[in-house]
Design an enzyme around this catalytic site. Structure first.
Site, PDB file in Angstrom:
ATOM      1  N   SER A 115       0.849  -1.190   0.000  1.00 29.10           N
ATOM      2  CA  SER A 115       0.000   0.000   0.000  1.00 29.10           C
ATOM      3  C   SER A 115       0.883   1.237   0.000  1.00 29.10           C
ATOM      4  O   SER A 115       2.021   1.203   0.477  1.00 29.10           O
ATOM      5  CB  SER A 115      -0.890   0.008   1.254  1.00 29.10           C
ATOM      6  N   TYR A 172      -1.924  -0.359  10.439  1.00 31.87           N
ATOM      7  CA  TYR A 172      -2.065  -0.678   9.017  1.00 31.87           C
ATOM      8  C   TYR A 172      -0.820  -0.277   8.243  1.00 31.87           C
ATOM      9  O   TYR A 172      -0.254  -1.079   7.484  1.00 31.87           O
ATOM     10  CB  TYR A 172      -3.296   0.016   8.439  1.00 31.87           C
TER      11      TYR A 172
END
Length: 249
Positions: free
Chosen positions: A141, A155
């Site tokens: 990501s 995250y």
């Protein structure tokens, strides 16, 4: 090199299902796994109806069940008659401010996004080393580029760990017949992205997935997708003052 037999985890919805549709449209055989078997079976019916010449194999798999990962990968390889690309896509986007009483959410995200991705990489590379060829794709990501505060901390840390793993493997395997690609998607129109980012920066699903598949097909070592604006953000984000980054959390 054209990879014709492709395994995708987390394929029941979102980016995984969209990549499956894209590869199927190119005539590739796909092996799809996720926790929700009925969704996979519906996707298989859709793909076979649209592209009668391909093979679509499906299996239920919770990637957090680490001993099950190599078994399911082997089953899918046998059904497809081989595997030459594995896309480690399954992931979680939930999280909470650390110390706020929601350790469960952060630990679940860290486990799925890194430890379970590691288990998938282990299973894929065992297959690839045995056959002396293959392409491992890790879906990280853009959150991996900089540690993000607040509810995004676990995250971003998990995705940074995955990106570091991809870099390490790419270096290790650079002179081998095994390729490694790390994808860093920005905001792409899925349920996860809708909760995570500014709507003005969210790419349509078809555009975002086309960029991902394009980078995968080129077997790029590291790719920020879509290119705009995420390649620029890749350069700028690490340079921003902490006070600016604090507002992202």
């Amino acid at each position: 090199m054209t990879r014709t037999k492709i395994l995708i985890t987390g394929a029941s919805a979102g980016l995984g299902a969209a990549m499956a549709r894209d590869f199927a449209s190119k005539g590739r055989d796909v092996a799809l796994c996720a926790r929700r078997l009925p969704a996979l079976e519906a996707l298989r019916a859709e793909l076979v109806a649209a592209h009668p010449g391909i093979t679509v194999a499906v299996r239920a798999l919770d990637v957090d069940d680490h001993p099950a990962v190599p078994r399911v990968f082997d089953e899918l390889r046998n059904e497809l008659g081989g595997l030459d690309r594995v896309i480690v896509n399954a992931g979680l986007g939930k999280g909470a401010v650390l110390g706020s009483g929601r350790a469960d959410a952060n630990i679940a995200t860290a486990t799925t996004n890194f430890v379970s991705a590691l288990a998938q990489a282990e299973a894929a590379l065992e297959i690839f080393r045995a056959q002396n060829s293959g392409h491992l794709v890790l879906v990280s990501s853009m959150s991996a580029v900089r540690g993000l505060p607040g509810k995004k901390a676990a995250y971003s840390a998990s995705k940074a760990g995955l990106a570091a793993l991809g870099e390490a493997l790419a270096i290790e395997l650079a002179k081998s017949p095994i390729a490694v690609t790390t994808l860093l998607p920005g905001f792409i129109a899925t349920d996860m992205a809708a909760k995570a980012g500014d709507a003005r920066m969210v790419a349509p699903l078809d555009k975002g997935v086309a960029a991902m598949v394009g980078a995968i097909e080129k077997e790029q070592r590291r790719a920020c997708v879509p290119r705009w604006p995420w390649r620029l953000i890749d350069v700028v984000l690490p340079l921003l003052p902490g006070a600016v980054v604090a507002r992202i959390g």
